[in-house]
Write a protein that holds these residues in place. Structure first.
Motif, PDB file in Angstrom:
ATOM      1  N   HIS A 219      10.058 -22.158 -13.522  1.00  0.00           N
ATOM      2  CA  HIS A 219      10.616 -23.140 -12.592  1.00  0.00           C
ATOM      3  C   HIS A 219       9.780 -24.414 -12.576  1.00  0.00           C
ATOM      4  O   HIS A 219      10.319 -25.520 -12.452  1.00  0.00           O
ATOM      5  CB  HIS A 219      10.687 -22.541 -11.183  1.00  0.00           C
TER       6      HIS A 219
ATOM      7  N   ASP B 200       7.525 -16.836 -10.489  1.00  0.00           N
ATOM      8  CA  ASP B 200       7.611 -17.264  -9.093  1.00  0.00           C
ATOM      9  C   ASP B 200       6.216 -17.613  -8.606  1.00  0.00           C
ATOM     10  O   ASP B 200       5.232 -16.946  -8.966  1.00  0.00           O
ATOM     11  CB  ASP B 200       8.211 -16.177  -8.194  1.00  0.00           C
TER      12      ASP B 200
ATOM     13  N   MET C  55      17.518 -21.271  -4.179  1.00  0.00           N
ATOM     14  CA  MET C  55      17.769 -21.738  -5.538  1.00  0.00           C
ATOM     15  C   MET C  55      18.754 -22.898  -5.484  1.00  0.00           C
ATOM     16  O   MET C  55      19.714 -22.875  -4.711  1.00  0.00           O
ATOM     17  CB  MET C  55      18.354 -20.599  -6.373  1.00  0.00           C
TER      18      MET C  55
ATOM     19  N   ILE D  16      13.860 -23.240  -8.162  1.00  0.00           N
ATOM     20  CA  ILE D  16      13.580 -22.906  -6.768  1.00  0.00           C
ATOM     21  C   ILE D  16      13.028 -24.117  -6.012  1.00  0.00           C
ATOM     22  O   ILE D  16      12.443 -25.032  -6.603  1.00  0.00           O
ATOM     23  CB  ILE D  16      12.602 -21.717  -6.658  1.00  0.00           C
TER      24      ILE D  16
ATOM     25  N   ARG E  25      14.420 -16.434  -1.828  1.00  0.00           N
ATOM     26  CA  ARG E  25      14.067 -17.821  -2.121  1.00  0.00           C
ATOM     27  C   ARG E  25      15.305 -18.678  -2.332  1.00  0.00           C
ATOM     28  O   ARG E  25      16.355 -18.196  -2.769  1.00  0.00           O
ATOM     29  CB  ARG E  25      13.166 -17.886  -3.352  1.00  0.00           C
TER      30      ARG E  25
ATOM     31  N   THR F 233      17.513 -16.746 -13.444  1.00  0.00           N
ATOM     32  CA  THR F 233      18.144 -18.037 -13.165  1.00  0.00           C
ATOM     33  C   THR F 233      19.264 -18.312 -14.159  1.00  0.00           C
ATOM     34  O   THR F 233      20.348 -18.775 -13.788  1.00  0.00           O
ATOM     35  CB  THR F 233      17.092 -19.157 -13.227  1.00  0.00           C
TER      36      THR F 233
END
Length: 374
Positions: A289, A150, A227, A307, A225, A261
């Motif tokens: 990501h 992240d 997604m 994200i 967050r 994820t």
């Protein structure tokens, strides 16, 4: 005058620093007069005077009555720490001033720098692991982070180095499950996780109990967050849901097995009764990501799951599907250390929340919330 003088005096100073560092300008060499340098640089004498004053503060030049301004600091190697640091700070100041003059806030500039650092790491290595600090566990002040990727983790690491210079965050992006397993095996001090449990419709806590049986731990909410589907700008394929991943013109880029994820994706596909076998690209995996966004940006895929902040970092389209909670998990034995408490203070700070918010796609209303798990 073609350039904003706020920037120009720094450019003049930087150019002279480089000439001094390279040895082109040697000790006792005389710089052009203020008026001559102003003529050469197409600026006012006041701008040049400001540049010379900056170099004088850094100990590189000195003004002499009747003798003009002369170089006083010589013999620098290009990577001499004193010169290197002064040059780096100067460039950072220029970046900040340019950002502010373009209508951005300092918080947005800080967030942009964090994204740039994350993207740089993606370009520097094809391996999912990255480090911030002096290495993995080679110092009592090194905090070993293992878990899901992240962008807010990069912000946290940088702010920790500012607040507690003796502490470093060593980062290993191995996915949510990998992070909790590393914590269980005492190979990490903190795990970053966003695992959704299908049976309980809860994030993280069920997995902490399963993977850390008999151990007390605390889950600290880092962020919530957004997604969703990452697409090229303007979503040219008009993808609207996970069901559209089965379309023959869709080329998917997946996250690695064990990532939060991926766990979420597989659960959703199961609920929709979609076989992964019908999704082109399902078996192609990346570890972050940003790597998903980069694949879409480079037209290696037409869609990925990731994200919002990653999509924004690459100027891509984003279709939100859900909001998830990302927690940092500390074992009870490590929670009361000074380094862990420094992290907790940063997470609860307005500065951290503002910087995270500037990345886009984050909700920090519950950031810093603590839940004990046993």
């Amino acid at each position: 005058m073609n350039k904003n003088e706020t920037f120009l005096y720094q450019e003049i100073a930087e150019a002279l620093r480089r000439r001094i560092a390279s040895g082109e300008l040697k000790p006792d060499d005389k710089l052009p007069s203020v008026r001559e340098m102003a003529r050469q640089s197409n600026c006012t004498p006041g701008t040049v005077s400001k540049a010379y004053a900056k170099l004088s503060q850094e100990g590189l030049v000195a003004g002499q009555r009747g003798g003009g301004t002369r170089v006083t600091f010589g013999g620098l190697e290009p990577l001499h720490p004193t010169w290197q640091w002064a040059s780096l700070v100067n460039r950072a100041e220029r970046f900040l001033l340019e950002a502010i003059n373009s209508g951005n806030t300092p918080v947005q500039a800080e967030a942009a720098l964090s994204v740039a650092i994350s993207r740089w790491r993606e370009l520097q290595t094809s391996h999912p692991k990255g480090k911030i600090g002096e290495g993995r566990g080679d110092s009592p002040a090194t905090i070993r982070f293992s878990g899901s990727h992240d962008l807010s983790v990069d912000l946290l690491a940088r702010m920790l180095s500012e607040e507690a210079p003796a502490a470093q965050l060593s980062v290993d992006f191995v996915g949510s499950l990998g992070g909790l397993m590393a914590l269980a095996q005492n190979e990490a001090d903190i795990a970053g996780t966003h695992l959704w449990d299908e049976a309980t419709d809860a994030y993280n806590l069920p997995f902490i109990r399963r993977l850390l049986p008999g151990r007390r731990a605390i889950a600290v909410t880092l962020v919530h967050r957004s997604m969703g589907l990452i697409t090229p700008p303007d979503n040219p394929q008009d993808l609207r849901s996970l069901s559209d991943l089965t379309r023959p013109d869709a080329r998917f880029i997946n996250r690695q097995s064990g990532s939060g994820t991926r766990v979420c994706l597989d659960a959703q596909l199961k609920a929709l009764k979609i076989s992964p076998a019908v999704i082109t690209g399902y078996k192609r995996e990346v570890f972050t990501h940003l790597a998903v966004a980069e694949a879409v940006k480079n037209k290696e895929a037409t869609v990925g799951l990731g994200i919002h902040a990653a999509a924004a970092a690459y100027g891509l389209g984003f279709l939100p599907l859900t909001q998830e909670r990302y927690d940092l998990v500390f074992p009870e034995t490590g929670w009361n250390t000074s380094a862990a408490q420094s992290l907790a203070r940063i997470i609860r700070s307005d500065r951290f929340k503002e910087a995270v918010g500037a990345l886009g796609g984050y909700d920090t209303s519950q950031t810093g919330q603590e839940i004990w798990v046993s």
